[in-house]
Motif scaffolding. Sequence first.
Motif, PDB file in Angstrom:
ATOM      1  N   PHE A  66       0.849  -1.184   0.000  1.00  0.00           N
ATOM      2  CA  PHE A  66       0.000   0.000   0.000  1.00  0.00           C
ATOM      3  C   PHE A  66       0.886   1.235   0.000  1.00  0.00           C
ATOM      4  O   PHE A  66       2.080   1.171   0.317  1.00  0.00           O
ATOM      5  N   LYS A  67       0.300   2.349  -0.377  1.00  0.00           N
ATOM      6  CA  LYS A  67       0.979   3.636  -0.271  1.00  0.00           C
ATOM      7  C   LYS A  67       0.440   4.376   0.940  1.00  0.00           C
ATOM      8  O   LYS A  67      -0.779   4.497   1.113  1.00  0.00           O
ATOM      9  N   ASN A  68       1.348   4.887   1.782  1.00  0.00           N
ATOM     10  CA  ASN A  68       0.903   5.667   2.929  1.00  0.00           C
ATOM     11  C   ASN A  68       0.524   7.084   2.469  1.00  0.00           C
ATOM     12  O   ASN A  68       0.720   7.428   1.294  1.00  0.00           O
ATOM     13  N   PRO A  69      -0.051   7.896   3.333  1.00  0.00           N
ATOM     14  CA  PRO A  69      -0.482   9.238   2.909  1.00  0.00           C
ATOM     15  C   PRO A  69       0.635  10.110   2.344  1.00  0.00           C
ATOM     16  O   PRO A  69       0.371  11.068   1.621  1.00  0.00           O
ATOM     17  N   GLN A  70       1.888   9.792   2.665  1.00  0.00           N
ATOM     18  CA  GLN A  70       3.018  10.543   2.116  1.00  0.00           C
ATOM     19  C   GLN A  70       3.493   9.997   0.774  1.00  0.00           C
ATOM     20  O   GLN A  70       4.451  10.507   0.187  1.00  0.00           O
ATOM     21  N   GLY A  71       2.850   8.933   0.295  1.00  0.00           N
ATOM     22  CA  GLY A  71       3.181   8.380  -1.012  1.00  0.00           C
ATOM     23  C   GLY A  71       4.256   7.317  -0.995  1.00  0.00           C
ATOM     24  O   GLY A  71       4.688   6.858  -2.061  1.00  0.00           O
TER      25      GLY A  71
ATOM     26  N   TYR B 230      -2.166   3.573  10.008  1.00  0.00           N
ATOM     27  CA  TYR B 230      -2.788   3.549   8.677  1.00  0.00           C
ATOM     28  C   TYR B 230      -3.014   2.110   8.218  1.00  0.00           C
ATOM     29  O   TYR B 230      -4.091   1.763   7.708  1.00  0.00           O
ATOM     30  N   PHE B 231      -2.010   1.279   8.403  1.00  0.00           N
ATOM     31  CA  PHE B 231      -2.065  -0.141   8.056  1.00  0.00           C
ATOM     32  C   PHE B 231      -3.224  -0.828   8.782  1.00  0.00           C
ATOM     33  O   PHE B 231      -4.017  -1.563   8.184  1.00  0.00           O
ATOM     34  N   LEU B 232      -3.360  -0.567  10.074  1.00  0.00           N
ATOM     35  CA  LEU B 232      -4.413  -1.194  10.867  1.00  0.00           C
ATOM     36  C   LEU B 232      -5.806  -0.711  10.454  1.00  0.00           C
ATOM     37  O   LEU B 232      -6.737  -1.501  10.298  1.00  0.00           O
ATOM     38  N   MET B 233      -5.934   0.589  10.277  1.00  0.00           N
ATOM     39  CA  MET B 233      -7.246   1.158   9.987  1.00  0.00           C
ATOM     40  C   MET B 233      -7.717   0.856   8.557  1.00  0.00           C
ATOM     41  O   MET B 233      -8.903   0.631   8.313  1.00  0.00           O
ATOM     42  N   GLU B 234      -6.788   0.851   7.613  1.00  0.00           N
ATOM     43  CA  GLU B 234      -7.165   0.683   6.216  1.00  0.00           C
ATOM     44  C   GLU B 234      -7.198  -0.771   5.752  1.00  0.00           C
ATOM     45  O   GLU B 234      -7.893  -1.093   4.784  1.00  0.00           O
ATOM     46  N   TYR B 235      -6.472  -1.666   6.431  1.00  0.00           N
ATOM     47  CA  TYR B 235      -6.362  -3.037   5.952  1.00  0.00           C
ATOM     48  C   TYR B 235      -6.736  -4.069   7.009  1.00  0.00           C
ATOM     49  O   TYR B 235      -7.620  -4.894   6.785  1.00  0.00           O
ATOM     50  N   VAL B 236      -6.089  -4.024   8.161  1.00  0.00           N
ATOM     51  CA  VAL B 236      -6.324  -5.065   9.159  1.00  0.00           C
ATOM     52  C   VAL B 236      -7.745  -5.001   9.709  1.00  0.00           C
ATOM     53  O   VAL B 236      -8.425  -6.031   9.844  1.00  0.00           O
TER      54      VAL B 236
ATOM     55  N   LYS C 142     -10.561 -13.538  23.345  1.00  0.00           N
ATOM     56  CA  LYS C 142     -11.711 -13.464  22.443  1.00  0.00           C
ATOM     57  C   LYS C 142     -12.902 -12.756  23.085  1.00  0.00           C
ATOM     58  O   LYS C 142     -13.767 -12.225  22.396  1.00  0.00           O
ATOM     59  N   GLU C 143     -12.966 -12.765  24.423  1.00  0.00           N
ATOM     60  CA  GLU C 143     -14.110 -12.166  25.116  1.00  0.00           C
ATOM     61  C   GLU C 143     -13.865 -10.709  25.487  1.00  0.00           C
ATOM     62  O   GLU C 143     -14.728 -10.066  26.063  1.00  0.00           O
ATOM     63  N   LYS C 144     -12.692 -10.190  25.187  1.00  0.00           N
ATOM     64  CA  LYS C 144     -12.325  -8.843  25.636  1.00  0.00           C
ATOM     65  C   LYS C 144     -12.038  -7.909  24.475  1.00  0.00           C
ATOM     66  O   LYS C 144     -11.045  -7.201  24.478  1.00  0.00           O
ATOM     67  N   LEU C 145     -12.896  -7.929  23.510  1.00  0.00           N
ATOM     68  CA  LEU C 145     -12.719  -7.075  22.356  1.00  0.00           C
ATOM     69  C   LEU C 145     -12.934  -5.612  22.714  1.00  0.00           C
ATOM     70  O   LEU C 145     -13.828  -5.275  23.482  1.00  0.00           O
ATOM     71  N   LYS C 146     -12.108  -4.764  22.156  1.00  0.00           N
ATOM     72  CA  LYS C 146     -12.244  -3.327  22.344  1.00  0.00           C
ATOM     73  C   LYS C 146     -12.686  -2.698  21.033  1.00  0.00           C
ATOM     74  O   LYS C 146     -12.323  -3.163  19.961  1.00  0.00           O
ATOM     75  N   PRO C 147     -13.474  -1.612  21.088  1.00  0.00           N
ATOM     76  CA  PRO C 147     -13.890  -0.964  19.844  1.00  0.00           C
ATOM     77  C   PRO C 147     -12.728  -0.295  19.140  1.00  0.00           C
ATOM     78  O   PRO C 147     -11.827   0.239  19.789  1.00  0.00           O
ATOM     79  N   PHE C 148     -12.716  -0.340  17.808  1.00  0.00           N
ATOM     80  CA  PHE C 148     -11.697   0.368  17.053  1.00  0.00           C
ATOM     81  C   PHE C 148     -11.936   1.868  17.174  1.00  0.00           C
ATOM     82  O   PHE C 148     -13.086   2.309  17.171  1.00  0.00           O
TER      83      PHE C 148
END
Length: 341
Positions: free
Chosen positions: A32-37, A118-124, A335-341
Motif C-alpha cells: 500500500f501507499k501511505n499518505p506521504q506516497g 494507517y495499516f491497521l485502519m485501512e487493511y487489518v 476473544k471475550e475482551k474485544l475493544k472498539p476500534f
Amino acid sequence: SYYYALMSDPTTHPPKLEPRFHQPENWRWHSFKNPQGRTLRFGTVTPKDRAPDAIVIGLQGLSEFTEKYFETARALLDHNLGFWMMDWQGQGKSDRPLKNPHKRHSKSFDDDIDDLHYFLMEYVKHAAVHTDVGRIPLVMLGHSMGANIGLRFLDRYPNIFTAAAFSAPLVNINTLKNLPSWLRFGATRAMREFLNHTYVFGGGNWHPEIRGERGRALLSSDPVRNRVQDEWCLHDPALQVGGVTFGWVASAETSCARLQKSKTLRALDIPLLFGLAEDEHLVDNEASRLLAKAMKNVRLLDLKGSRHEILMERDGIRNTFFEALFRLLQENNIKEKLKPF
C-alpha cells in the motif's frame, strides 16, 4: 525510490534454509501507499479451515524483514492464530528514504507509528471480521525496535489491541544507558544537525559478513536460526540493509525518552508480556524492568541463556516465550475482551 517487485515467485526459497523457514501455505503478499506516497509491503496468513482466535500483528526489529518470521507464522498458525506483518520504511521491501538504500535511516519513529495506524485502519480492521464469529481480536507481537514502536503506539492508541507481547524491548539503548540525560540530549541534537545521513562509526553497506561471527554471537545461540537473516539477504538482495545512520540513533534515542516518560502506558490495562534475554548487550534490560514495574499488567519473563533475538533462539528458549504468550491469551480470554476500534 528503492522498490522491488513485490509479487516474487512464492515457490522460491533460499536453498540453504529448511522448509520450516519457507513461506507458509496460503501466504499472501500485499502493498500500500501511505499518505506521504511511500510504498510499504506486508504479508498475511490465516488458518486454513476456520476463523482465527486472534490476529497477531508482528512488529519486526531493526533491519529485519517479513521473510525472517515465516517460522514464527507457522507456530502461530498451529495455535489457530493469524499473522500479519508490515516491513517498516527503510527495510525489507518497503521504500527506503535515502539515495543509498543500504543506509538504515529514520527521521522519526513517529513515522512508523503513523504507518502502523494507517495499516491497521485501512487493511487489518476490515479483515479482522468473520461471518461466523464476528470481530476477531488483535494481538501485538514486537521485537526490539518493533517493541519500542509498538509501545509508543499503545501509548497513543490504547484501545485497538487486546494484548501485547514483546521480546527484548528497546526501552533504552544499552550503549547509551550510562550517559547523563543532558549529554544524551546534546548528542542527539548534534547527530541530527551534523551527521544525520552518515553511517555511525564502523557502519557501511550490507555485505555477507556484516553481522559476522561476533555480531551473530550477540543475537542467538541457535546456529541454524542465526543464519536465517543472512541466507535470505544472500538469496534476495532487495532485503539487504547496511548499518544505521546517526539519524536513526537520534530517532531511537528520542523514542526511548518519550517511552520512559509516558503516563498513558502506566494506565494501560491490557495484558502484556516482556521477554528479557539474560545475555543481552543491545538493549537495556533494567530500563525495561523499570517500565514494566510502573505499568499495570505486565508479566516479566526472564529467559535464561537467551541472547537478543529471542524468537530466533534455540528451541528451549523460544518455546518458553511462545508458551508464555499462548498462556497470556488463554488466561485473559482474549476473544471475550474485544475493544472498539
